[in-house]
Design a protein around this motif. Structure first.
Motif, PDB file in Angstrom:
ATOM      1  N   ASP A  83       0.862  -1.175   0.000  1.00  0.00           N
ATOM      2  CA  ASP A  83       0.000   0.000   0.000  1.00  0.00           C
ATOM      3  C   ASP A  83       0.902   1.229   0.000  1.00  0.00           C
ATOM      4  O   ASP A  83       1.759   1.364   0.867  1.00  0.00           O
ATOM      5  CB  ASP A  83      -0.863  -0.038   1.263  1.00  0.00           C
ATOM      6  CG  ASP A  83      -2.102   0.825   1.185  1.00  0.00           C
ATOM      7  OD1 ASP A  83      -2.374   1.414   0.124  1.00  0.00           O
ATOM      8  OD2 ASP A  83      -2.818   0.904   2.203  1.00  0.00           O
ATOM      9  N   ARG A  85       1.444   5.668  -1.308  1.00  0.00           N
ATOM     10  CA  ARG A  85       0.859   6.939  -1.726  1.00  0.00           C
ATOM     11  C   ARG A  85       1.693   7.436  -2.895  1.00  0.00           C
ATOM     12  O   ARG A  85       2.925   7.392  -2.847  1.00  0.00           O
ATOM     13  CB  ARG A  85       0.903   7.975  -0.594  1.00  0.00           C
ATOM     14  CG  ARG A  85       0.227   7.554   0.678  1.00  0.00           C
ATOM     15  CD  ARG A  85      -1.167   7.989   0.889  1.00  0.00           C
ATOM     16  NE  ARG A  85      -1.386   9.414   0.746  1.00  0.00           N
ATOM     17  CZ  ARG A  85      -2.571   9.920   0.469  1.00  0.00           C
ATOM     18  NH1 ARG A  85      -3.605   9.152   0.304  1.00  0.00           N
ATOM     19  NH2 ARG A  85      -2.740  11.210   0.344  1.00  0.00           N
ATOM     20  N   VAL A  95      -2.178  10.365  -3.692  1.00  0.00           N
ATOM     21  CA  VAL A  95      -3.362   9.509  -3.634  1.00  0.00           C
ATOM     22  C   VAL A  95      -2.918   8.098  -3.247  1.00  0.00           C
ATOM     23  O   VAL A  95      -1.750   7.748  -3.355  1.00  0.00           O
ATOM     24  CB  VAL A  95      -4.118   9.480  -4.985  1.00  0.00           C
ATOM     25  CG1 VAL A  95      -4.680  10.855  -5.333  1.00  0.00           C
ATOM     26  CG2 VAL A  95      -3.226   8.972  -6.096  1.00  0.00           C
ATOM     27  N   ASP A  96      -3.869   7.293  -2.809  1.00  0.00           N
ATOM     28  CA  ASP A  96      -3.590   5.911  -2.437  1.00  0.00           C
ATOM     29  C   ASP A  96      -3.427   5.042  -3.676  1.00  0.00           C
ATOM     30  O   ASP A  96      -4.129   5.234  -4.677  1.00  0.00           O
ATOM     31  CB  ASP A  96      -4.734   5.338  -1.590  1.00  0.00           C
ATOM     32  CG  ASP A  96      -4.835   6.004  -0.227  1.00  0.00           C
ATOM     33  OD1 ASP A  96      -3.785   6.211   0.395  1.00  0.00           O
ATOM     34  OD2 ASP A  96      -5.964   6.302   0.207  1.00  0.00           O
ATOM     35  N   VAL A 115      -4.130   2.956  -8.746  1.00  0.00           N
ATOM     36  CA  VAL A 115      -4.696   3.971  -7.860  1.00  0.00           C
ATOM     37  C   VAL A 115      -6.085   3.515  -7.425  1.00  0.00           C
ATOM     38  O   VAL A 115      -6.851   2.958  -8.216  1.00  0.00           O
ATOM     39  CB  VAL A 115      -4.756   5.346  -8.575  1.00  0.00           C
ATOM     40  CG1 VAL A 115      -5.481   6.374  -7.735  1.00  0.00           C
ATOM     41  CG2 VAL A 115      -3.340   5.810  -8.915  1.00  0.00           C
ATOM     42  N   TYR A 116      -6.393   3.766  -6.145  1.00  0.00           N
ATOM     43  CA  TYR A 116      -7.711   3.394  -5.621  1.00  0.00           C
ATOM     44  C   TYR A 116      -8.210   4.459  -4.656  1.00  0.00           C
ATOM     45  O   TYR A 116      -7.460   5.318  -4.203  1.00  0.00           O
ATOM     46  CB  TYR A 116      -7.658   2.025  -4.924  1.00  0.00           C
ATOM     47  CG  TYR A 116      -6.950   2.036  -3.596  1.00  0.00           C
ATOM     48  CD1 TYR A 116      -7.638   2.324  -2.413  1.00  0.00           C
ATOM     49  CD2 TYR A 116      -5.590   1.757  -3.500  1.00  0.00           C
ATOM     50  CE1 TYR A 116      -6.988   2.344  -1.198  1.00  0.00           C
ATOM     51  CE2 TYR A 116      -4.938   1.777  -2.286  1.00  0.00           C
ATOM     52  CZ  TYR A 116      -5.644   2.069  -1.132  1.00  0.00           C
ATOM     53  OH  TYR A 116      -4.993   2.091   0.069  1.00  0.00           O
ATOM     54  N   ARG A 117      -9.484   4.369  -4.336  1.00  0.00           N
ATOM     55  CA  ARG A 117     -10.067   5.226  -3.293  1.00  0.00           C
ATOM     56  C   ARG A 117     -11.192   4.456  -2.622  1.00  0.00           C
ATOM     57  O   ARG A 117     -11.804   3.564  -3.229  1.00  0.00           O
ATOM     58  CB  ARG A 117     -10.572   6.544  -3.865  1.00  0.00           C
ATOM     59  CG  ARG A 117     -11.656   6.429  -4.884  1.00  0.00           C
ATOM     60  CD  ARG A 117     -12.014   7.807  -5.471  1.00  0.00           C
ATOM     61  NE  ARG A 117     -12.709   7.676  -6.711  1.00  0.00           N
ATOM     62  CZ  ARG A 117     -13.992   7.358  -6.843  1.00  0.00           C
ATOM     63  NH1 ARG A 117     -14.736   7.168  -5.793  1.00  0.00           N
ATOM     64  NH2 ARG A 117     -14.543   7.251  -8.042  1.00  0.00           N
ATOM     65  N   MET A 118     -11.418   4.777  -1.373  1.00  0.00           N
ATOM     66  CA  MET A 118     -12.533   4.185  -0.641  1.00  0.00           C
ATOM     67  C   MET A 118     -13.691   5.156  -0.765  1.00  0.00           C
ATOM     68  O   MET A 118     -13.554   6.339  -0.485  1.00  0.00           O
ATOM     69  CB  MET A 118     -12.167   3.960   0.828  1.00  0.00           C
ATOM     70  CG  MET A 118     -11.066   2.933   1.039  1.00  0.00           C
ATOM     71  SD  MET A 118     -11.462   1.276   0.452  1.00  0.00           S
ATOM     72  CE  MET A 118     -12.584   0.726   1.706  1.00  0.00           C
ATOM     73  N   ASP A 119     -14.830   4.656  -1.213  1.00  0.00           N
ATOM     74  CA  ASP A 119     -16.009   5.481  -1.437  1.00  0.00           C
ATOM     75  C   ASP A 119     -17.171   4.853  -0.675  1.00  0.00           C
ATOM     76  O   ASP A 119     -17.775   3.879  -1.142  1.00  0.00           O
ATOM     77  CB  ASP A 119     -16.294   5.540  -2.936  1.00  0.00           C
ATOM     78  CG  ASP A 119     -17.362   6.531  -3.308  1.00  0.00           C
ATOM     79  OD1 ASP A 119     -17.653   7.432  -2.498  1.00  0.00           O
ATOM     80  OD2 ASP A 119     -17.909   6.400  -4.418  1.00  0.00           O
ATOM     81  N   LEU A 123     -14.551  -0.068  -2.318  1.00  0.00           N
ATOM     82  CA  LEU A 123     -13.250   0.158  -2.921  1.00  0.00           C
ATOM     83  C   LEU A 123     -13.432   0.399  -4.407  1.00  0.00           C
ATOM     84  O   LEU A 123     -14.066  -0.392  -5.103  1.00  0.00           O
ATOM     85  CB  LEU A 123     -12.357  -1.068  -2.698  1.00  0.00           C
ATOM     86  CG  LEU A 123     -10.980  -1.025  -3.321  1.00  0.00           C
ATOM     87  CD1 LEU A 123     -10.130   0.065  -2.697  1.00  0.00           C
ATOM     88  CD2 LEU A 123     -10.300  -2.376  -3.147  1.00  0.00           C
ATOM     89  N   GLU A 126      -9.284   3.203  -9.813  1.00  0.00           N
ATOM     90  CA  GLU A 126      -9.314   4.182 -10.890  1.00  0.00           C
ATOM     91  C   GLU A 126      -8.982   3.475 -12.202  1.00  0.00           C
ATOM     92  O   GLU A 126      -8.277   2.475 -12.211  1.00  0.00           O
ATOM     93  CB  GLU A 126      -8.302   5.302 -10.623  1.00  0.00           C
ATOM     94  CG  GLU A 126      -8.567   6.073  -9.343  1.00  0.00           C
ATOM     95  CD  GLU A 126      -9.867   6.861  -9.368  1.00  0.00           C
ATOM     96  OE1 GLU A 126     -10.258   7.352 -10.438  1.00  0.00           O
ATOM     97  OE2 GLU A 126     -10.484   6.991  -8.298  1.00  0.00           O
TER      98      GLU A 126
END
Length: 157
Positions: A83, A85, A95-96, A115-119, A123, A126
């Motif tokens: 993991d 940044r 970004v993660d 690249v990912y984001r928690m929404d 999960l 991108e």
């Protein structure tokens, strides 16, 4: 492993996809994850593991263990994932991302960033992945340790 370039590409793709799956599951369950690895034995069986600690130190311990197995010809391919940044080109903040480095005994080595984001507890990956060819570390010959040779793990410090 076959010398067929398609077989090699398939092996790398499998390692990257499986690493992303393991990271994805850990992110969904825990919100983060420790560095992990997949090692492919000569018979094609997978060994999967996770570092006892996070960060560069955990990743480096995994790499050293995989290097030992590679030099003893106990594995034919390996991937390390963690993991991180990152700052995408043109962006103003980090970004993660999940970083996966997949290597084959033949010396092919790729660095992949997803690249990912928690929404809202979900999960979201991108679109697109950053993929670059890098010098091998796990399957590197001893003469690759010359001054000036960049190793991908040095960027994690």
């Amino acid at each position: 492993m076959s010398k067929d370039p398609h077989a090699k590409r398939f092996e790398v793709q499998r390692l990257v996809e499986r690493s992303l799956d393991l990271a994805r599951n850990a992110l969904l369950q825990q919100g983060s994850f420790l560095p992990g690895f997949i090692a492919v034995q000569p018979n094609g069986m997978y060994n999967v593991g996770v570092a006892a600690q996070g960060g560069a130190q955990g990743s480096n311990l995994l790499i050293m263990a995989l290097k030992q197995k590679a030099s003893a010809k106990q594995i034919r391919a390996a991937a390390v994932y963690r993991d991180v940044r990152v700052r995408p080109e043109g962006a103003s903040e980090d970004v993660d991302a999940i970083q996966v480095v997949a290597e084959l005994a033949s010396g092919e080595s790729y660095n992949v960033f997803q690249v990912y984001r928690m929404d809202e507890e979900r999960l979201v990956f991108e679109e697109g992945r950053e993929v670059e060819r890098v010098p091998p570390v796990i399957f590197a010959e001893s003469d690759r340790s010359e001054a000036g040779t960049k190793r991908w793990w040095e960027f994690w410090k």
